[in-house]
Design an enzyme around this catalytic site. Structure first.
Site, short mmCIF file in Angstrom:
data_model
loop_
_atom_site.label_atom_id
_atom_site.label_comp_id
_atom_site.label_asym_id
_atom_site.label_seq_id
_atom_site.Cartn_x
_atom_site.Cartn_y
_atom_site.Cartn_z
NE ARG A 18 -15.38 -16.38 6.99
CZ ARG A 18 -14.19 -17.05 7.58
NH1 ARG A 18 -13.17 -16.05 7.28
NH2 ARG A 18 -14.39 -17.88 8.53
N GLY A 449 5.00 -6.33 14.07
CA GLY A 449 4.45 -7.18 15.17
C GLY A 449 4.04 -8.54 14.95
CD GLU A 501 0.93 -8.58 16.81
OE1 GLU A 501 -0.07 -8.54 16.15
OE2 GLU A 501 1.58 -7.36 16.96
NE ARG A 532 -6.30 -10.05 6.09
CZ ARG A 532 -6.51 -10.27 7.13
NH1 ARG A 532 -6.62 -11.49 7.77
NH2 ARG A 532 -6.19 -9.19 7.97
CB CYS A 533 -13.76 -11.51 5.83
SG CYS A 533 -14.29 -12.02 4.45
CG HIS A 658 2.02 0.20 12.10
ND1 HIS A 658 2.92 0.54 11.05
CD2 HIS A 658 1.06 -0.51 11.68
CE1 HIS A 658 2.51 -0.36 9.94
NE2 HIS A 658 1.24 -0.91 10.39
CB CYS A 660 -0.37 0.71 7.24
SG CYS A 660 -1.68 -0.19 8.35
CG HIS A 711 -1.44 -6.18 1.39
ND1 HIS A 711 -1.17 -4.80 1.66
CD2 HIS A 711 -2.27 -6.74 2.27
CE1 HIS A 711 -1.92 -4.61 2.59
NE2 HIS A 711 -2.68 -5.92 2.87
N1 GLN Z 1 0.77 -5.15 15.00
C1 GLN Z 1 0.06 -5.36 13.99
C2 GLN Z 1 0.63 -6.44 13.14
O1 GLN Z 1 1.62 -6.62 12.97
C3 GLN Z 1 -0.41 -4.19 13.02
C4 GLN Z 1 -1.28 -4.55 11.97
C5 GLN Z 1 -1.80 -3.60 11.24
O2 GLN Z 1 -1.12 -2.27 11.39
N2 GLN Z 1 -2.98 -3.44 10.59
O3 GLN Z 1 -0.30 -7.57 12.92
ZN ZN Z 2 -0.30 -1.64 9.36
#
Ligand code: GLN
Ligand code: ZN
Length: 771
Positions: A18, A449, A501, A532-533, A658, A660, A711
């Site tokens: 990396r 989260g 988390e 990002r990996c 959720h 995305c 991001h």
């Molecule tokens: N709960 C995860 C976080 O908040 C959701 C991440 C995602 O959607 N990739 O990191």
């Molecule tokens: Zn997400």
């Protein structure tokens, strides 16, 4: 004697260890210079070229490298740079390239256009590359878009390789796929721009020819999709035009599926070679050999570029031998697709269980497999018999291994009944009960989260996993981070809190480590986007949950506050999609096993007093088969798995999900069928455009459209978010709307998150007043 060439369509560009990731992040943080970044990039390219040669490749790519993303590179190459980035038409500076990729922060001094008088500029949209977990930057075109050659990266990298003694086959994303993957800002068909784009490709190809390239790999993965007659026509138009230019020979690369009904179009294109994916679609070989004119080279993608299971070479050879004999000189051997999607080298995994390791192959091993296959087909099978026998032996051990098969898991699956996948009351009634219990205001605020995984958090985790930090001390540290996060969320006035988390390394790994059937690697990273990996787990066996996974953290966080704390889980489809999945059982069976394990967890959370549980399914869309005909079967079992995981709770327990970085149009029925009480989705980058699907469908349940991009380091002002919320309100009921960021905040810094969330809460309050 002719030996069948071994081609690779692309290698992981993040570097064996990396190196690119670290070089990029140092550069972005202002810790290193542009020259240092470019030197690291050049070193990675040089290493990749020589490594491929050493492993036995004879057709080696160039321009498969990218500092961020190859689709972005193509956009920059053809000058598809939206106006807001203030391109002056000259050479494209690195700062501009990264502004397209990541957005740019505003700055007090109006030093240049990228700071946009203090507000910065947003990044291009980002979305998933076909059905992979790689993300590309979506090219954005205007209706009157003009193209011109703005970068000679492809030519430069070809020359760079040649100076090092490698005669490479440069890779370009082909013009039709490039346009099809992009968007016209006015909503028009980007393919209408093809006549303007093709001359730029012709110019680039001519320059590659002048530099000495005799072949160019043109990636046209869109050829495995359902195409309209106009789209097929676009292919004919583009490739007829390119054939007329003084271009190198073209190897048209298709992957991720069968050509299917596009075969006649492909067969008629004036290209010199065609690459096909024979791992996803082995059955197409028969029709291809007949349909594709004999003077075309066929590149056979026979080893898996998308998964990590060692190739069973003997049966493959049995299938290829006759074909090779009947078609001398016609074939090349290759991975099914670019090796970008698998980890670099199994050799780096010194700690992995040796038996499991003997079942695997990563990028370097794939090239070695191809070299053996080529040798067996064109020289002598006996010379490589020990390699072939070792593969067969390893795979037969795997087939009967007790660590793969668990009768108890099969037994539980057999007992799953339809009532287990239905909530006990319909949404409207659940909503009333939940409202009574939770008493949330209009436009309730929450986050997705994760909170910033600061250097401190990562340091503590690393020290803990090296054994330098005692479990009790690590626990104390995590608790204090959680305490701070809860207190701070209360302070700024969020309505539904999360624990943050901090204990999670990764949203899939964290769960996989607590389940059976999952294995983890240490060095085996795969690029997800930019720097990002991810290290996808390897699901090798039956999955079950020996004990509760998240209950302690959720209960701990809930004990600190009177506000509701959401329990956070990763959904079954996402666990499946972001892992390397065993190839000896149907994916849906593996998914059901995970769903049952999560169902137990959901029930334990509810029993522990957690009233809101979020089950993230960001990967639902990317698992969608590329061909329409295969979609409903997938969506049926995917939805069933989500419901199996979530439907066991009482009606007053609120289930969130959720999603995305995906288009929701095609799957909106399935999203509704999941029947989550609340869904949060990422929408800010598309300025709420993605909500259209929910509006048109009259999506019945509650929905939280993301109001800021996670991001980008940029902190959006509250008015920007109220504007987005107002826009979201057009066509949705305001009582339906939740307020949240696009996604989890773990990649951000607290300095960015705090003001952004404070602005978000202010925006929600403003909306309540207006009501
Ligand atoms: N709960 C995860 C976080 O908040 C959701 C991440 C995602 O959607 N990739 O990191
Ligand atoms: Zn997400």
């Amino acid at each position: 004697m002719f030996q069948i060439p071994v081609a690779t369509l692309g290698l992981p560009r993040i570097g064996r260890r990396r190196e690119l990731k670290f070089a990029l992040e140092d550069y972005w943080a202002g810790k290193s210079s542009e020259a240092e970044l470019l030197a690291t990039a050049a070193k990675i390219r040089a290493e990749n070229w020589s490594l491929q040669k050493a492993a036995g490749a004879s057709v080696i790519p160039s321009n498969d490298f990218s500092l961020y993303d190859h689709v972005l590179d193509m956009a920059v190459t053809v000058g598809a740079i939206p106006e807001i980035y203030g391109w002056d038409g000259g050479a494209v500076p690195l700062e501009l390239y990264f502004a397209m990729a990541r957005g740019s922060q505003g700055s007090e001094d109006e030093c240049c256009h990228l700071h946009n008088g203090g507000t910065g500029v947003p990044a291009l949209e980002m979305t998933k590359w076909f059905d992979t977990n790689y993300h590309y930057m979506v090219p954005e075109f205007s209706a009157d878009q003009q193209f011109r050659l703005a970068s000679t990266k492809a030519v430069d990298e070809f020359r760079e390789a040649r100076e090092q003694g490698f005669h490479t086959r440069p890779v370009l994303l082909g013009p039709v796929s490039f346009l099809k993957l992009g968007k016209r800002k006015d909503g028009g068909d980007p393919l209408s721009l093809l006549p303007r784009l093709v001359p730029v490709y012709a110019d680039l190809l001519k320059r590659l020819a002048q530099a000495g390239a005799d072949w160019v790999q043109m990636d046209e993965p869109c050829l495995v999709l359902d195409l309209t007659e106009e789209e097929q026509q676009a292919y004919r138009f583009a490739y007829d035009a390119l054939a007329a230019a003084r271009a190198p020979k073209l190897m048209l690369a298709t992957y991720f599926g069968a050509l299917g009904d596009n075969l006649p179009t492909v067969a008629a294109l004036p290209v010199a070679g065609i690459h096909v994916d024979l791992v996803r679609a082995p059955e197409q070989i028969g029709s291809l050999v007949g349909a594709i004119p004999e003077d075309r080279i066929l590149s056979l993608g026979v080893v898996d570029g998308r998964n990590v299971w060692r190739t069973d070479i003997a049966p493959l050879l049995d299938r290829l031998e006759l074909l090779a004999k009947d078609n001398p000189g016609r074939f090349q051997l290759a991975p099914s697709c670019s090796l970008l999607h698998v980890p670099f080298d199994l050799g780096l995994e010194t700690g992995l269980d040796p038996e499991l390791k003997s079942w695997l192959a990563f990028a370097v091993q794939r090239i070695e497999e191809l070299a053996v296959i080529s040798h067996a087909l064109s020289v002598d099978r006996a010379n490589v018999s020990s390699f072939i026998a070792a593969a067969s032996r390893a795979l037969s051990v795997r087939a009967s291994s007790p660590r793969v098969h668990d009768a108890r898991v099969a037994g539980r699956l057999a007992e799953v009944s339809p009532t287990m996948t239905r909530r006990s009351l319909p949404f409207a009634e659940r909503r009333r009960l939940q409202q009574e219990k939770l008493a949330l205001p209009a436009f309730p605020t929450t986050t997705i989260g994760s909170f910033p995984q600061t250097a401190e958090v990562r340091r503590a985790r690393a020290a803990y996993s090296r054994g330098e930090l005692k479990p009790a001390d690590y626990d104390t540290f995590l608790k204090s981070e959680t305490d701070k996060a809860i207190r701070w969320q209360e302070e700024i006035g969020l309505d539904v809190l999360v624990h943050g988390e901090f204990e999670r390394n990764d949203m899939v790994q964290y769960f996989g480590e607590q389940l059976t059937g999952f294995a983890f690697t240490k060095q085996s990273w795969v690029q997800s986007y930019g720097s990002r990996c991810v290290r996808p787990p390897i699901i090798f066996g039956d999955v079950h949950r020996p004990q509760a996974m998240t209950v302690e953290w959720a209960s701990y966080a809930q004990s600190l506050t009177d506000k509701p704390v959401k329990g956070m889980l990763t959904g079954p489809i996402t666990m499946l999609q972001w892992s390397f999945v065993r190839d000896d059982a149907p994916r849906e069976t593996v998914c059901r096993q995970i769903a049952l394990a999560l169902r137990d967890e959901v029930q334990d959370l509810e029993e522990a007093g957690i009233g809101i549980i979020q089950i993230d399914e960001p990967a639902l869309r990317e698992g969608l088969p590329l061909r329409k005909a295969d979609r409903s079967a997938y969506l049926d079992w995917a939805v069933e798995c989500f419901r199996l995981a979530s439907a066991g709770v009482k009606p007053e327990t609120q289930i969130h999900t959720h999603m995305c970085y995906a288009e929701f149009n095609e799957i909106i029925d399935a999203i509704a069928a999941m029947d989550a009480d609340v869904i949060s989705i990422e929408t800010s980058r598309s300025r709420m455009e993605l909500l259209q699907a929910f509006r048109a469908f009259r999506y019945p349940n509650d929905i939280g459209p993301g109001v800021f991009d996670i991001h980008s380091p940029r902190v959006p002002p509250a008015e920007e978010m109220t504007n987005l919320l107002r826009k979201a309100g057009e066509g949705l009921r305001s009582s339906q709307i939740w307020v949240n960021p696009d996604c989890g905040l773990k990649t951000r810094k607290w300095e960015e998150v705090r003001p952004a969330l404070a602005n978000m809460v202010a925006a929600a309050r403003q909306m309540r007043v207006v009501q």
